[in-house]
Scaffold this motif. Sequence first.
Motif, PDB file in Angstrom:
ATOM      1  N   MET A   1      30.612  99.628  -5.084  1.00 41.74           N
ATOM      2  CA  MET A   1      30.582  98.157  -5.118  1.00 41.74           C
ATOM      3  C   MET A   1      31.287  97.668  -6.379  1.00 41.74           C
ATOM      4  SD  MET A   1      29.055  97.507  -2.267  1.00 41.74           S
ATOM      5  CE  MET A   1      28.427  95.830  -2.283  1.00 41.74           C
ATOM      6  N   SER A   2      31.206  96.355  -6.646  1.00 44.76           N
ATOM      7  CA  SER A   2      31.927  95.806  -7.781  1.00 44.76           C
ATOM      8  C   SER A   2      31.105  94.697  -8.427  1.00 44.76           C
ATOM      9  CB  SER A   2      33.282  95.249  -7.331  1.00 44.76           C
ATOM     10  OG  SER A   2      33.078  94.198  -6.397  1.00 44.76           O
ATOM     11  N   PHE A   3      31.533  94.321  -9.633  1.00 47.89           N
ATOM     12  CA  PHE A   3      30.911  93.172 -10.277  1.00 47.89           C
ATOM     13  C   PHE A   3      31.996  92.365 -10.967  1.00 47.89           C
ATOM     14  CE2 PHE A   3      31.001  96.376 -13.555  1.00 47.89           C
ATOM     15  CZ  PHE A   3      31.189  95.692 -14.749  1.00 47.89           C
ATOM     16  N   VAL A   4      31.812  91.055 -10.986  1.00 46.59           N
ATOM     17  CA  VAL A   4      32.812  90.149 -11.549  1.00 46.59           C
ATOM     18  C   VAL A   4      32.115  89.109 -12.412  1.00 46.59           C
ATOM     19  CG1 VAL A   4      34.433  90.431  -9.630  1.00 46.59           C
ATOM     20  CG2 VAL A   4      32.689  88.639  -9.529  1.00 46.59           C
ATOM     21  N   ALA A   5      32.914  88.396 -13.207  1.00 45.31           N
ATOM     22  CA  ALA A   5      32.386  87.324 -14.047  1.00 45.31           C
ATOM     23  C   ALA A   5      32.327  86.028 -13.243  1.00 45.31           C
ATOM     24  CB  ALA A   5      33.264  87.129 -15.275  1.00 45.31           C
ATOM     25  N   MET A   6      31.254  85.277 -13.436  1.00 49.07           N
ATOM     26  CA  MET A   6      31.148  83.931 -12.863  1.00 49.07           C
ATOM     27  C   MET A   6      31.178  82.929 -14.011  1.00 49.07           C
ATOM     28  SD  MET A   6      28.099  82.072 -10.619  1.00 49.07           S
ATOM     29  CE  MET A   6      28.236  83.231  -9.253  1.00 49.07           C
ATOM     30  N   GLU A   7      32.094  81.972 -13.954  1.00 50.31           N
ATOM     31  CA  GLU A   7      32.179  80.958 -14.999  1.00 50.31           C
ATOM     32  C   GLU A   7      31.133  79.873 -14.789  1.00 50.31           C
ATOM     33  OE1 GLU A   7      36.079  79.444 -15.468  1.00 50.31           O
ATOM     34  OE2 GLU A   7      36.951  81.379 -16.031  1.00 50.31           O
ATOM     35  N   SER A   8      30.799  79.203 -15.884  1.00 52.32           N
ATOM     36  CA  SER A   8      29.766  78.158 -15.829  1.00 52.32           C
ATOM     37  C   SER A   8      30.122  77.053 -14.843  1.00 52.32           C
ATOM     38  CB  SER A   8      29.541  77.570 -17.225  1.00 52.32           C
ATOM     39  OG  SER A   8      28.931  78.508 -18.079  1.00 52.32           O
TER      40      SER A   8
ATOM     41  N   SER B   1      24.977  94.625 -14.941  1.00 49.82           N
ATOM     42  CA  SER B   1      25.768  94.411 -13.722  1.00 49.82           C
ATOM     43  C   SER B   1      26.469  95.692 -13.299  1.00 49.82           C
ATOM     44  CB  SER B   1      26.803  93.304 -13.945  1.00 49.82           C
ATOM     45  OG  SER B   1      26.182  92.061 -14.137  1.00 49.82           O
ATOM     46  N   GLU B   2      26.972  96.409 -14.268  1.00 48.94           N
ATOM     47  CA  GLU B   2      27.633  97.684 -13.962  1.00 48.94           C
ATOM     48  C   GLU B   2      26.642  98.666 -13.348  1.00 48.94           C
ATOM     49  OE1 GLU B   2      30.705 100.874 -16.027  1.00 48.94           O
ATOM     50  OE2 GLU B   2      29.553  99.490 -17.309  1.00 48.94           O
ATOM     51  N   MET B   3      25.436  98.724 -13.894  1.00 48.44           N
ATOM     52  CA  MET B   3      24.396  99.604 -13.345  1.00 48.44           C
ATOM     53  C   MET B   3      24.066  99.217 -11.899  1.00 48.44           C
ATOM     54  SD  MET B   3      21.619  99.986 -16.408  1.00 48.44           S
ATOM     55  CE  MET B   3      21.979 100.808 -17.975  1.00 48.44           C
ATOM     56  N   LEU B   4      23.909  97.907 -11.657  1.00 47.31           N
ATOM     57  CA  LEU B   4      23.579  97.446 -10.311  1.00 47.31           C
ATOM     58  C   LEU B   4      24.722  97.720  -9.340  1.00 47.31           C
ATOM     59  CD1 LEU B   4      21.844  94.039 -11.130  1.00 47.31           C
ATOM     60  CD2 LEU B   4      20.754  96.043 -10.116  1.00 47.31           C
ATOM     61  N   SER B   5      25.945  97.561  -9.830  1.00 44.32           N
ATOM     62  CA  SER B   5      27.109  97.853  -9.004  1.00 44.32           C
ATOM     63  C   SER B   5      27.131  99.323  -8.606  1.00 44.32           C
ATOM     64  CB  SER B   5      28.384  97.477  -9.758  1.00 44.32           C
ATOM     65  OG  SER B   5      29.531  97.811  -9.010  1.00 44.32           O
ATOM     66  N   ASP B   6      26.862 100.204  -9.575  1.00 46.52           N
ATOM     67  CA  ASP B   6      26.806 101.642  -9.295  1.00 46.52           C
ATOM     68  C   ASP B   6      25.692 101.988  -8.315  1.00 46.52           C
ATOM     69  OD1 ASP B   6      28.914 101.993 -11.020  1.00 46.52           O
ATOM     70  OD2 ASP B   6      27.681 102.656 -12.720  1.00 46.52           O
TER      71      ASP B   6
ATOM     72  N   GLY C   1      24.908 100.144  -5.807  1.00 47.02           N
ATOM     73  CA  GLY C   1      25.258  99.653  -4.482  1.00 47.02           C
ATOM     74  C   GLY C   1      25.154  98.159  -4.284  1.00 47.02           C
ATOM     75  N   PHE C   2      24.893  97.414  -5.341  1.00 45.67           N
ATOM     76  CA  PHE C   2      24.788  95.957  -5.218  1.00 45.67           C
ATOM     77  C   PHE C   2      26.109  95.284  -5.584  1.00 45.67           C
ATOM     78  CE2 PHE C   2      20.414  97.298  -5.927  1.00 45.67           C
ATOM     79  CZ  PHE C   2      19.718  96.543  -4.995  1.00 45.67           C
ATOM     80  N   GLU C   3      26.381  94.160  -4.920  1.00 44.69           N
ATOM     81  CA  GLU C   3      27.526  93.340  -5.297  1.00 44.69           C
ATOM     82  C   GLU C   3      27.008  92.194  -6.153  1.00 44.69           C
ATOM     83  OE1 GLU C   3      31.214  90.971  -3.165  1.00 44.69           O
ATOM     84  OE2 GLU C   3      30.313  92.704  -2.190  1.00 44.69           O
ATOM     85  N   VAL C   4      27.380  92.190  -7.420  1.00 49.42           N
ATOM     86  CA  VAL C   4      26.789  91.246  -8.368  1.00 49.42           C
ATOM     87  C   VAL C   4      27.863  90.547  -9.206  1.00 49.42           C
ATOM     88  CG1 VAL C   4      24.673  92.607  -8.545  1.00 49.42           C
ATOM     89  CG2 VAL C   4      26.509  92.975 -10.190  1.00 49.42           C
ATOM     90  N   SER C   5      27.445  89.467  -9.849  1.00 46.98           N
ATOM     91  CA  SER C   5      28.260  88.782 -10.845  1.00 46.98           C
ATOM     92  C   SER C   5      27.444  88.679 -12.124  1.00 46.98           C
ATOM     93  CB  SER C   5      28.635  87.369 -10.380  1.00 46.98           C
ATOM     94  OG  SER C   5      29.297  87.379  -9.142  1.00 46.98           O
ATOM     95  N   TYR C   6      28.124  88.480 -13.238  1.00 45.19           N
ATOM     96  CA  TYR C   6      27.430  88.167 -14.484  1.00 45.19           C
ATOM     97  C   TYR C   6      27.958  86.830 -14.995  1.00 45.19           C
ATOM     98  CZ  TYR C   6      31.674  89.743 -16.919  1.00 45.19           C
ATOM     99  OH  TYR C   6      32.976  89.880 -17.357  1.00 45.19           O
ATOM    100  N   LEU C   7      27.120  86.100 -15.716  1.00 50.03           N
ATOM    101  CA  LEU C   7      27.506  84.785 -16.226  1.00 50.03           C
ATOM    102  C   LEU C   7      28.403  84.952 -17.451  1.00 50.03           C
ATOM    103  CD1 LEU C   7      27.303  81.716 -16.073  1.00 50.03           C
ATOM    104  CD2 LEU C   7      25.238  81.866 -17.499  1.00 50.03           C
ATOM    105  N   LYS C   8      29.644  84.544 -17.317  1.00 50.32           N
ATOM    106  CA  LYS C   8      30.599  84.654 -18.421  1.00 50.32           C
ATOM    107  C   LYS C   8      30.136  83.829 -19.617  1.00 50.32           C
ATOM    108  CE  LYS C   8      35.529  84.222 -19.468  1.00 50.32           C
ATOM    109  NZ  LYS C   8      36.860  83.839 -18.929  1.00 50.32           N
ATOM    110  N   GLY C   9      30.002  84.492 -20.761  1.00 50.51           N
ATOM    111  CA  GLY C   9      29.561  83.805 -21.970  1.00 50.51           C
ATOM    112  C   GLY C   9      28.058  83.626 -22.068  1.00 50.51           C
TER     113      GLY C   9
END
Length: 375
Positions: free
Chosen positions: A1-8, A83-88, A90-98
Amino acid sequence: MSFVAMESKVLAKKIFSKEELFILDVRNEQEFGDWKIEGENIRHLNVPYFELLDGVEEIKDQIPVGKEILVVCAKEGSSVMISEMLSDAGFEVSYLKGGMKAWSEHMEPVKVGDLNSGGELYQFVRLGKGCLSYMVISNGEAAVIDATRMTDIFTDFANEKGVVIKHAFDTHLHADHISGGREIAEKNGAAYWLPPKDAEEVVFEYKALQEGQDVSIGNIMINIHALYSPGHTIGSTSLVIDETYLMTGDILFIDSIGRPDLAGLAQDWVSDLRDTLYNRYRELSEELIVLPAHFMITEELNDDGSVAKKLGTLFAENHGLNIESDEEFRKLVTENLPPQPNSYQKIRETNMGKITPEEEKQREMEIGPNRCAVR
């Protein structure tokens, strides 16, 4: 899976549109309990990141499958790791940028309406802090009311609209956030207005905002009428704009009323607060649309993201406007107060011009929820 940044700004749109979102907040319990991201369809799980250093196995079954997941921390770093742990896992997640630091500073412009005599009115919603600022635009000119310290947001917006900021107003001396009004005025060669009764200790020049004044914006006379309305501070001043909108500062909110204790004079100012709410405002048209300087909870947001309601509706629905007994009112506003805003004395001194903290220190001073209202 993957994880990406979500902007405010993306998160703000999701809250405005009431999308479902699951937030894993990895700050410590006290920080989470004091202040978190709120929204109508947001669910939370708070697990401090240090409890997850060995992995996310223990919380996997607490995280919903098929839902959008956002990981949040104070400044971003810990949420990236989790987020990286959750991605590993099997979850598709985002983290809040900043992180919450960025969320605290984000402001979303919302058009409130077109003005009767020409022009537009915008509200700037600071979701993470509950602050509300405004810009009145008419015929190439603009006025900013109750601006936050993130002044570029207002100057950039004015540039986008092709208007020049001519005036900056503060309805009162703020105690929960640092005002950007004076800086905006200096940068744009504009006038900075402040109620004189709140300005007795300021160390800079200002224009006195007093009852009975009119200030025109643009060539098409849009009048901002100052209405002296003490209570939250001794100089608190409401503005009636275009005979349609009532900017109440921190005197009256959609679901509550202003606290009178931030200068240590609650008992002295209770009568002023009651007189403003029960007498001065009663003399105004109930058709006026109330635009406060803060909101308490996201349920106060309208479907378009704005925070606004007719004065007559508030007279009917706001508990703080429906207390018959003077004694009961005094008890409400002196015994039902939330904790003081973080660093509020330092914030007041900053807004007086007595101190000039570094930018990072200013961020720290403002961290936390809005606490300007009586509960």
